[in-house]
Design a protein around this motif. Structure first.
Motif, mmCIF file in Angstrom:
data_model
loop_
_atom_site.group_PDB
_atom_site.id
_atom_site.type_symbol
_atom_site.label_atom_id
_atom_site.label_comp_id
_atom_site.label_asym_id
_atom_site.label_seq_id
_atom_site.Cartn_x
_atom_site.Cartn_y
_atom_site.Cartn_z
ATOM 1 N N LEU A 198 -2.333 7.652 -5.772
ATOM 2 C CA LEU A 198 -1.737 9.050 -5.739
ATOM 3 C C LEU A 198 -0.179 8.868 -6.207
ATOM 4 O O LEU A 198 0.514 7.807 -5.934
ATOM 5 N N THR A 199 0.153 10.028 -7.065
ATOM 6 C CA THR A 199 1.525 10.498 -7.223
ATOM 7 C C THR A 199 1.907 11.632 -6.878
ATOM 8 O O THR A 199 0.990 12.457 -7.077
ATOM 9 N N VAL A 200 3.055 11.791 -5.915
ATOM 10 C CA VAL A 200 3.217 12.936 -5.346
ATOM 11 C C VAL A 200 4.645 13.429 -5.513
ATOM 12 O O VAL A 200 5.492 12.606 -5.967
ATOM 13 N N ALA A 201 5.011 14.965 -5.237
ATOM 14 C CA ALA A 201 6.298 15.419 -5.292
ATOM 15 C C ALA A 201 6.293 16.403 -4.280
ATOM 16 O O ALA A 201 5.365 17.091 -3.939
ATOM 17 N N ALA B 71 -8.802 5.418 -4.015
ATOM 18 C CA ALA B 71 -9.456 5.888 -2.834
ATOM 19 C C ALA B 71 -9.605 7.116 -2.743
ATOM 20 O O ALA B 71 -10.550 7.929 -2.158
ATOM 21 N N SER B 72 -8.462 7.757 -3.253
ATOM 22 C CA SER B 72 -8.083 9.399 -3.084
ATOM 23 C C SER B 72 -9.299 10.040 -3.857
ATOM 24 O O SER B 72 -9.791 11.034 -3.560
ATOM 25 N N ARG C 58 -12.513 10.258 -2.570
ATOM 26 C CA ARG C 58 -12.666 11.147 -1.596
ATOM 27 C C ARG C 58 -12.770 12.847 -1.866
ATOM 28 O O ARG C 58 -12.371 13.650 -1.053
ATOM 29 N N GLY C 59 -12.225 12.803 -3.446
ATOM 30 C CA GLY C 59 -12.302 14.365 -3.856
ATOM 31 C C GLY C 59 -10.778 14.924 -3.982
ATOM 32 O O GLY C 59 -10.910 16.072 -4.157
ATOM 33 N N LEU C 60 -9.951 14.118 -3.596
ATOM 34 C CA LEU C 60 -8.486 14.484 -3.904
ATOM 35 C C LEU C 60 -8.222 14.822 -5.231
ATOM 36 O O LEU C 60 -8.772 13.833 -6.226
ATOM 37 N N LYS C 61 -7.558 15.654 -5.789
ATOM 38 C CA LYS C 61 -7.261 16.221 -7.214
ATOM 39 C C LYS C 61 -5.919 16.825 -7.267
ATOM 40 O O LYS C 61 -5.203 16.860 -6.501
ATOM 41 N N GLU C 62 -5.334 16.666 -8.526
ATOM 42 C CA GLU C 62 -4.252 17.183 -8.949
ATOM 43 C C GLU C 62 -3.882 18.560 -8.607
ATOM 44 O O GLU C 62 -4.863 19.428 -8.819
ATOM 45 N N GLY C 63 -2.921 18.802 -7.833
ATOM 46 C CA GLY C 63 -2.722 20.356 -7.213
ATOM 47 C C GLY C 63 -2.960 20.266 -5.884
ATOM 48 O O GLY C 63 -2.488 21.469 -5.411
ATOM 49 N N ASP C 64 -3.671 19.371 -5.282
ATOM 50 C CA ASP C 64 -4.015 19.675 -3.827
ATOM 51 C C ASP C 64 -2.530 19.190 -3.228
ATOM 52 O O ASP C 64 -1.919 18.499 -3.555
ATOM 53 N N PHE D 117 -9.444 18.388 6.102
ATOM 54 C CA PHE D 117 -8.930 16.858 6.429
ATOM 55 C C PHE D 117 -9.837 15.896 5.602
ATOM 56 O O PHE D 117 -10.929 15.959 5.414
ATOM 57 N N VAL D 118 -9.165 14.710 5.443
ATOM 58 C CA VAL D 118 -9.863 13.754 4.546
ATOM 59 C C VAL D 118 -9.366 12.430 5.231
ATOM 60 O O VAL D 118 -8.043 12.239 5.425
ATOM 61 N N ALA D 119 -10.158 11.468 5.707
ATOM 62 C CA ALA D 119 -9.773 10.146 6.116
ATOM 63 C C ALA D 119 -9.609 9.132 4.909
ATOM 64 O O ALA D 119 -10.569 8.918 4.066
ATOM 65 N N LEU D 120 -8.550 8.740 4.805
ATOM 66 C CA LEU D 120 -8.272 7.585 3.901
ATOM 67 C C LEU D 120 -7.978 6.258 4.321
ATOM 68 O O LEU D 120 -7.246 6.262 5.455
ATOM 69 N N PRO D 121 -8.419 5.213 3.727
ATOM 70 C CA PRO D 121 -8.187 3.812 4.270
ATOM 71 C C PRO D 121 -6.492 3.567 4.162
ATOM 72 O O PRO D 121 -6.037 3.879 3.104
ATOM 73 N N VAL D 122 -6.023 3.120 5.152
ATOM 74 C CA VAL D 122 -4.553 2.675 5.243
ATOM 75 C C VAL D 122 -4.211 1.661 4.098
ATOM 76 O O VAL D 122 -3.184 1.492 3.625
ATOM 77 N N GLY D 123 -5.210 0.673 3.687
ATOM 78 C CA GLY D 123 -4.952 -0.272 3.015
ATOM 79 C C GLY D 123 -3.999 -1.472 3.362
ATOM 80 O O GLY D 123 -3.432 -1.269 4.807
ATOM 81 N N LYS D 124 -3.343 -2.322 2.557
ATOM 82 C CA LYS D 124 -2.435 -3.317 2.926
ATOM 83 C C LYS D 124 -1.092 -2.747 2.462
ATOM 84 O O LYS D 124 -1.036 -2.346 1.370
#
Length: 528
Positions: free
Chosen positions: A441-444, A467-468, A471-477, A520-527
Motif C-alpha cells: 500500500l501507499t497511504v497518506a 496482499a491488500s 483482500r479487496g482493499l482499494k484506492e480511497g479506502d 475489518f480485514v485480516a492482513l499478513p504481517v509479513g517480514k
C-alpha cells in the motif's frame, strides 16, 4: 411367477437324505438345512404376502420383522394422491400496474450483479422485470403473473412481494377456473413475501404450513403457474438448506431441484404429507430457464412474516444498530479465537442500542440469550426475529475477554441505504503518500486529502499483486485502526506491524472505511 411347491416350507425332501445311510454329522446337517429352508421359505412367503403352513413361533417373529422393514423402505410410486389433495389450494395471481416512468436498473431494489438482480433480469418477466412486467411506459397499465396459495378458508393467500408490488389491481384464478378480486393486506420486501385477501368466498381449499423442518433428500413438489400455463406440478428433492443467495441479511433459503420457471413465483413447495415447506421465490439460471436450482422461503419464516402482515400490514424487526461481518479464519487468528465463529462488529451505530450498551468496533458477538451465534447471518436472523422493545443478553468477546451485556432492542429502520463514498468526487486527488511495503500500500494522512475525513490514513495506491489487493482493499479506502489502535500516519501502521511480528502473530486486523461502511480485514504481517 413362483411355483407353489417352491413356497412350501415342508417340502425339504432330497433323493440322498436317507437317515439310515447318512453319517451322524450328515443327519445333523440335513436337519439344519431343512430348518433353515423352512425359515427362508417362510420369509419369502412373507415378502410376497403368502403365509407358510404352521410356521414356528420364531418364524412368525421373523415374518413380522420383514414386513416392518418392507414398510419402512416403501416410497410413493407416484404423487397423484398428494397432488389431488393439495392442487386446489394453489392459485394463479394476475396483477395490473400503472407504469409512469421508463425502466432503468434503479427500479430493482437489489445490488447490481447480485443473484436476485440476475434472477429478475432472467426470471421475473418478459424483459426481466418483477412480476412478469414489461418495460415501463408512461400512463398505461401493464400486467404480470405469478402464483400463490390459500392459507385459510376465508381467502387469505400467500405470494411473493415482487409479484404484487405496486399493483393497482389483483385478480386470482383458482384451480377450478373461477376468477376473484383480491387486495394486498401487506408485504415485506426483505423476505419477498406478501399476504393477499381474496374476496367472494368463505370455503376456499387451503394448505397447511409445515411445522417441521425438511431434510436434505426429502421429496418436494412445486405447484404453480409457469409461463401462464395454469396449475402445473413438478417434483424433485431438497438439495440444500440455509442458502445465502446475496439477497440480504435474512437469506435462509431452501434449495430444491424441482423445475421452477417464470410464473412459479409465490407458489408453494409441498412435502409428501401435503404440507407447505416453502414459498418458491427465485431460481439460478445462466439461460433464464430451469436448470434444477430453485430457492424457497422456509415455512418458519413464512409463518412469522404472515402473522405480522395479517395483524398490522407490515413487519417489525428487532435492531441493535451495528454493522457486522463474518469471522473468517484469518480474522479468528488475528483475534486469538479457536474457531471462526460469531459476528464481528465492524462499527456500532451512534446512539444505537449496541453503542449505548458499550459494544465497540472489533467486538465479537457470540451469544444471544445464552444461545451460541454461529455467524453474522445467524445473528442478523436471530435479532430480526425478535420483537422491538424486547430485552436481550448478548455474549461479547471484548479485547480478548468474555462479557455479557444487556440491551433493549430497537426497531429496524425501513430506509437503511448508506451513501457510497466515491473517491472520484473529491475536490483534489490523493497525493503520492508513504509506502507500507509489507501490505502493498501507499497511504497518506486522511486529513491531508480533501473528502477523506479527519481520522485515519487514506489509501492512495494499491499494489495489484500485493496482499491488500487480494483482500479487496482499494484506492480511497480509509484505514482507521490496525490491531485495535488508531492510526494517523504510515509510521503508525509500520509500528503496529512490528509489534504484531514481535508477538509472533501471523496476521493483523485492520479496520477500514469504504464509503459510509466500515469493515475489518485480516492482513499478513509479513517480514520486517
Amino acid at each position: 411367477m413362483t411355483h407353489p411347491s417352491e413356497t412350501n416350507p415342508a417340502d425339504t425332501s432330497s433323493s440322498n437324505s436317507n437317515p439310515s445311510t447318512a453319517p451322524r454329522c450328515g443327519l445333523f446337517s440335513a436337519r439344519r438345512f431343512a430348518l433353515m429352508a423352512s425359515v427362508v421359505a417362510g420369509l419369502g412367503a412373507a415378502a410376497y404376502g403368502l403365509a407358510p403352513s404352521a410356521p414356528p413361533s420364531f418364524v412368525s417373529a421373523a415374518h413380522a420383522q420383514v414386513n416392518k422393514d418392507v414398510r419402512q423402505v416403501e416410497r410413493p410410486i407416484g404423487f397423484a394422491d398428494i397432488v389431488e389433495r393439495v392442487k386446489p389450494s394453489v392459485i394463479s395471481v394476475r396483477v395490473k400496474i400503472e407504469e409512469k416512468q421508463s425502466a432503468n436498473e434503479d427500479d430493482l431494489p437489489f445490488p447490481p450483479g447480485s443473484p436476485m438482480e440476475r434472477f429478475f433480469r432472467r426470471f421475473g418477466g418478459p424483459d426481466g422485470f418483477p412480476g412478469g412486467r414489461g418495460p415501463r411506459g408512461r400512463g398505461h397499465l401493464t400486467t404480470g403473473q405469478g402464483s400463490g396459495f390459500f392459507i385459510s378458508a376465508d381467502g387469505y393467500a400467500v405470494t411473493n412481494n415482487h409479484v404484487v408490488d405496486g399493483a393497482e389491481q389483483v385478480e386470482v384464478t383458482t384451480d377450478d377456473g373461477k376468477t376473484y378480486k383480491a387486495k394486498v393486506i401487506g408485504s415485506d420486501k426483505r423476505t419477498d413475501l406478501a399476504l393477499i385477501k381474496v374476496e367472494g368466498g368463505s370455503d376456499f381449499p387451503f394448505a397447511k404450513l409445515s411445522d417441521s423442518e425438511p431434510r436434505i433428500g426429502d421429496w418436494v413438489l412445486a405447484v404453480g403457474n409457469p409461463f401462464g400455463l395454469g396449475g402445473t406440478v413438478t417434483s424433485g428433492i431438497i438439495s440444500a438448506r440455509g442458502r445465502d443467495i446475496g439477497n440480504g441479511p435474512y437469506d435462509d433459503f431452501i434449495q430444491i431441484d424441482a423445475a421452477v420457471n417464470k410464473g412459479n413465483s409465490g407458489g408453494p413447495a409441498f412435502n409428501t404429507a401435503g404440507e407447505v415447506i416453502g414459498v418458491n421465490t427465485a431460481i439460478y439460471s445462466p439461460s433464464g430457464g430451469s436448470v434444477g436450482i430453485a430457492f424457497s422461503i422456509p415455512s418458519a419464516t413464512v409463518k412469522n412474516v404472515v402473522a405480522q402482515l395479517k395483524d398490522k400490514g407490515s413487519v417489525s424487526r428487532g435492531w441493535i444498530g451495528v454493522q457486522i461481518q463474518p469471522v473468517t479464519p484469518e480474522i479468528a487468528d488475528s483475534l486469538g479465537l479457536k474457531k471462526p465463529e460469531g459476528a464481528l462488529v465492524a462499527e456500532p451505530q451512534a446512539n444505537g442500542p449496541a453503542a449505548k450498551a458499550g459494544i465497540e468496533s472489533g467486538d465479537v458477538i457470540n451469544k444471544v440469550n445464552d444461545q451460541p451465534v454461529k455467524d453474522a447471518r445467524e445473528l442478523a436472523r436471530t435479532i430480526g426475529g425478535l420483537a422491538p422493545g424486547a430485552s436481550i443478553k448478548l455474549g461479547v468477546l471484548h479485547k480478548g475477554a468474555e462479557k455479557t451485556v444487556t440491551l433493549t432492542l430497537g426497531e429496524l429502520p425501513n430506509n437503511v441505504s448508506p451513501k457510497s463514498f466515491n473517491p472520484e468526487s473529491r475536490s483534489e486527488r490523493p497525493g503520492q503518500g508513504a509506502d507500507v511495503p509489507n501490505l502493498g500500500l501507499t497511504v497518506a494522512p486522511a486529513r491531508s486529502v480533501a473528502g477523506a475525513g479527519r481520522e485515519g490514513v487514506v489509501i492512495t495506491s494499491v499494489d495489484p499483486g500485493g496482499a491488500s489487493a487480494e483482500r479487496g482493499l482499494k484506492e480511497g479506502d480509509v484505514i482507521l485502526e490496525v490491531a485495535g489502535k488508531s492510526v494517523a500516519t504510515a509510521g503508525d501502521i509500520r509500528s503496529a506491524l512490528t509489534t504484531a511480528r514481535d508477538e509472533n502473530k501471523n496476521s493483523v486486523l485492520i479496520r477500514i472505511r469504504s464509503g459510509d461502511a466500515s469493515r475489518f480485514v485480516a492482513l499478513p504481517v509479513g517480514k520486517g
